[in-house]
Design an enzyme around this catalytic site. Structure first.
Site, PDB file in Angstrom:
ATOM      1  N   TYR A  53       0.473  -1.182 -12.246  1.00  0.00           N
ATOM      2  CA  TYR A  53      -0.951  -1.112 -12.571  1.00  0.00           C
ATOM      3  C   TYR A  53      -1.221  -0.427 -13.906  1.00  0.00           C
ATOM      4  CZ  TYR A  53      -1.171  -2.474  -7.682  1.00  0.00           C
ATOM      5  OH  TYR A  53      -0.981  -3.130  -6.494  1.00  0.00           O
ATOM      6  N   GLY A  83       3.714  -3.565  -3.716  1.00  0.00           N
ATOM      7  CA  GLY A  83       3.607  -3.688  -5.168  1.00  0.00           C
ATOM      8  C   GLY A  83       4.071  -2.398  -5.821  1.00  0.00           C
ATOM      9  N   GLU A 130       3.784  -6.860   1.703  1.00  0.00           N
ATOM     10  CA  GLU A 130       3.359  -7.187   0.331  1.00  0.00           C
ATOM     11  C   GLU A 130       3.388  -5.936  -0.553  1.00  0.00           C
ATOM     12  OE1 GLU A 130      -0.678  -8.446   0.970  1.00  0.00           O
ATOM     13  OE2 GLU A 130      -0.123 -10.146   2.220  1.00  0.00           O
ATOM     14  N   GLY A 148       0.761  -1.255   0.000  1.00  0.00           N
ATOM     15  CA  GLY A 148       0.000   0.000   0.000  1.00  0.00           C
ATOM     16  C   GLY A 148       0.777   1.281   0.000  1.00  0.00           C
ATOM     17  N   CYS A 152     -12.281   5.001 -28.777  1.00  0.00           N
ATOM     18  CA  CYS A 152     -13.548   5.716 -29.013  1.00  0.00           C
ATOM     19  C   CYS A 152     -14.352   5.868 -27.736  1.00  0.00           C
ATOM     20  CB  CYS A 152     -14.350   4.972 -30.068  1.00  0.00           C
ATOM     21  SG  CYS A 152     -13.455   4.907 -31.594  1.00  0.00           S
ATOM     22  N   GLU A 153     -13.857   6.687 -26.828  1.00  0.00           N
ATOM     23  CA  GLU A 153     -14.522   6.987 -25.559  1.00  0.00           C
ATOM     24  C   GLU A 153     -14.033   8.354 -25.120  1.00  0.00           C
ATOM     25  OE1 GLU A 153     -15.843   4.884 -22.740  1.00  0.00           O
ATOM     26  OE2 GLU A 153     -15.530   2.874 -23.566  1.00  0.00           O
ATOM     27  N   ARG A 184      -5.257   3.969 -15.692  1.00  0.00           N
ATOM     28  CA  ARG A 184      -5.423   4.627 -14.398  1.00  0.00           C
ATOM     29  C   ARG A 184      -6.085   6.003 -14.463  1.00  0.00           C
ATOM     30  NH1 ARG A 184      -1.996   5.827 -11.193  1.00  0.00           N
ATOM     31  NH2 ARG A 184      -3.054   5.031  -9.344  1.00  0.00           N
ATOM     32  N   TYR A 203      -9.325   6.034 -12.206  1.00  0.00           N
ATOM     33  CA  TYR A 203      -9.198   6.670 -10.882  1.00  0.00           C
ATOM     34  C   TYR A 203      -8.923   8.170 -10.993  1.00  0.00           C
ATOM     35  CZ  TYR A 203      -7.642   1.789 -10.232  1.00  0.00           C
ATOM     36  OH  TYR A 203      -7.500   0.434 -10.274  1.00  0.00           O
TER      37      TYR A 203
HETATM   38  N1  LLP Z   1      -1.642  -6.952  -0.906  1.00  0.00           N
HETATM   39  C1  LLP Z   1      -2.944  -7.013  -1.223  1.00  0.00           C
HETATM   40  C2  LLP Z   1      -3.796  -7.996  -0.545  1.00  0.00           C
HETATM   41  C3  LLP Z   1      -3.477  -6.135  -2.187  1.00  0.00           C
HETATM   42  O1  LLP Z   1      -4.769  -6.203  -2.477  1.00  0.00           O
HETATM   43  C4  LLP Z   1      -2.624  -5.200  -2.837  1.00  0.00           C
HETATM   44  C5  LLP Z   1      -3.140  -4.292  -3.868  1.00  0.00           C
HETATM   45  C6  LLP Z   1      -1.264  -5.194  -2.485  1.00  0.00           C
HETATM   46  C7  LLP Z   1      -0.805  -6.069  -1.508  1.00  0.00           C
HETATM   47  C8  LLP Z   1      -0.273  -4.276  -3.119  1.00  0.00           C
HETATM   48  O2  LLP Z   1      -0.583  -2.940  -2.893  1.00  0.00           O
HETATM   49  P1  LLP Z   1       0.418  -1.785  -3.373  1.00  0.00           P
HETATM   50  O3  LLP Z   1       1.680  -1.910  -2.552  1.00  0.00           O
HETATM   51  O4  LLP Z   1       0.666  -1.974  -4.811  1.00  0.00           O
HETATM   52  O5  LLP Z   1      -0.312  -0.529  -3.093  1.00  0.00           O
HETATM   53  N2  LLP Z   1      -5.119  -0.680  -9.592  1.00  0.00           N
HETATM   54  C9  LLP Z   1      -4.987   0.263  -8.501  1.00  0.00           C
HETATM   55  C10 LLP Z   1      -4.343  -0.359  -7.298  1.00  0.00           C
HETATM   56  C11 LLP Z   1      -5.054  -1.593  -6.792  1.00  0.00           C
HETATM   57  C12 LLP Z   1      -4.378  -2.228  -5.611  1.00  0.00           C
HETATM   58  C13 LLP Z   1      -4.964  -3.556  -5.305  1.00  0.00           C
HETATM   59  N3  LLP Z   1      -4.363  -4.269  -4.226  1.00  0.00           N
HETATM   60  C14 LLP Z   1      -4.219   1.474  -9.001  1.00  0.00           C
HETATM   61  O6  LLP Z   1      -3.831   1.500 -10.160  1.00  0.00           O
HETATM   62  O7  LLP Z   1      -4.015   2.441  -8.276  1.00  0.00           O
END
Ligand code: LLP
Length: 431
Positions: free
Chosen positions: A382, A286, A284, A247, A354-355, A323, A327
């Site tokens: 993402y 990402g 975790e 997150g 086309c949007e 994105r 969002y």
């Molecule tokens: N762990 C779980 C259970 C998750 O659901 C997620 C992300 C992560 C870890 C990794 O989170 P991060 O460190 O990447 O924030 N598509 C959206 C983001 C969706 C995140 C979903 N879950 C965007 O483009 O902002």
């Protein structure tokens, strides 16, 4: 020649007027591979990972890259080689980790809708832990494991009911969200899990949201998680590891998220103060590992000045960069050739789909002409992972840069690739 780094983009710099990622001139890659083209910096990913490693130094930790951010094999390989674990959300994710040389026993499996087939696949492979998200899932996991003569290692994803103060679509730790098990059901669910012969309780986990730019939500979460661990352990159910999810945000447009090393040092003080300093930990991350390691290169197709708005139509679209449309996200857009500006104007940067929702940037001041190459920044997370074939557009190619080397890690998708799985209804017609 002067070198000018771009804020928040560790390996991206203008040398003179020309934009480089590490030692590679980005326009050379666009010429070689075409556009739209995603380009990632290995050094950036490793630097982002190093911040986590510094924060956790001396601790028993598994840093599990949340591969939903970017599941390219060439990206996973970087994290395999760096010794990371992986947070997966599907059987397909597991196949990717294994195909990239990763180990199943470093994999944890998140997600609210794991199927029986995915559970079987993950049990067969021998993953480290299922992050169970509901009482119903717990019962099914027990059944599946028993039918295979196994015990499934399990951690309960708890919903700590903390507001991560981010976009509502990417807030996951609030009571109203579909994720995790509500606070008051946590202890009874662990008691049930401990009594199930096909389940082995190994941990507890949470994830409160994404693109979090403040430290308070994390500090609150740590306290609530430790309260729960104490409660569960009072019932004689040992919790071997605590997983704090991902997150952490990145700088898209002057955002100032906490530095991972500082944040974790602070959070670990809290754990130490409450006697949990020696516990096995997991995270975790990402986006914070890959988001600012990537750019998307795109060519300006047409300029369409108008009375109310000027449109700059580029060859990347919402299917490549979803994105902004999903969002209202902001991604910086810069020219690969930053010669002194002669006639900058304000443009709506849009794609060919086309949007009306197919926009990449509003009100951007750019000095552009058709044929010019642009880079959409912070495109490592993402973007490709959420790309689609909308309007029969093939997904872009991907390149990994490592110093002065570049590797094509995914070739551009062709229309033949897209049509391969399809069939006509009339035998003998068509392909
Ligand atoms: N762990 C779980 C259970 C998750 O659901 C997620 C992300 C992560 C870890 C990794 O989170 P991060 O460190 O990447 O924030 N598509 C959206 C983001 C969706 C995140 C979903 N879950 C965007 O483009 O902002």
């Amino acid at each position: 020649m002067t070198t000018q780094n771009l804020p928040g983009q560790p390996q991206l710099a203008y040398r003179g007027d020309t934009l480089f990622l590490e030692q590679i001139r980005l326009s050379d890659l666009a010429k070689a591979h075409g556009t739209p083209l995603f380009v990632y910096s290995k050094a950036s990913m490793l630097a982002a990972l190093a911040a986590y490693q510094r924060g956790f130094s001396g601790r028993d930790v598994e840093i599990c890259y949340a591969m939903k951010a970017n599941p390219a094999l060439g990206v996973i390989e970087v994290f395999v080689q760096a010794g990371c674990g992986f947070d997966i959300v599907s059987g397909g994710d597991l196949d990717r980790v294994l195909a990239a040389g990763g180990r199943a026993d470093k994999v944890i499996f998140s997600g609210v809708g794991k199927t029986r087939a995915e559970m079987r696949q993950a049990l067969n492979a021998g993953i480290a832990c299922f992050n169970v998200e509901s009482e119903a899932e717990l019962e099914v996991l027990n059944e599946v494991a028993l039918s295979m003569g196994l015990r499934a290692p399990m951690s309960l994803r708890v919903n700590p009911n903390v507001d991560p103060q981010t976009h509502p679509y990417i807030s996951t730790g609030l009571k109203s969200s579909k994720f995790g098990v509500a606070h008051e059901r946590v202890v009874p669910t662990y008691q049930r899990a401990a009594a199930l012969p096909g389940i082995k309780v190994v941990g507890i986990d949470c994830h409160i949201g994404s693109q979090i730019t403040q430290e308070e939500p994390y500090l609150d979460t740590v306290d609530r998680m430790l309260d729960l661990v104490e409660e569960v352990e009072r019932c004689a159910i040992p919790i071997h590891h605590i997983d704090f999810g991902g997150g952490l945000g990145i700088d898209y447009n002057g955002d100032t998220p906490p530095d991972a090393a500082q944040l974790w040092k602070k959070l670990l003080h809290k754990l130490d103060a409450r006697g949990f300093g020696a516990r096995r930990l997991m995270v975790e991350p990402g986006r914070s590992l890959v988001g600012n390691a990537g750019v998307c290169l795109s060519e300006v197709l047409y300029l369409k000045p108008g009375d109310q708005k000027n449109f700059c139509i580029i060859d990347a679209a919402m299917n490549d960069l979803p994105r902004p449309a999903m969002y209202q996200a902001y991604h910086q857009i810069v020219a690969l050739d930053a010669r002194p500006v002669s006639s900058a104007a304000t443009w709506e940067v849009v794609g060919p789909v086309c949007e009306s929702g197919d926009w990449i940037g509003h009100d951007r001041t750019l000095d552009v002409k058709p044929g010019e190459l642009l880079a959409v920044l912070s495109a490592g997370a993402y973007c490709m992972s959420m790309a689609s074939n909308y309007n029969s557009r093939g997904r872009a190619a991907e390149v990994l840069v490592d110093g002065d080397q570049s590797h094509l890690i995914r070739r551009r998708e062709t229309i033949a690739d897209q049509m391969r799985q399809e069939a006509l209804t009339r035998p003998g017609h068509g392909r």
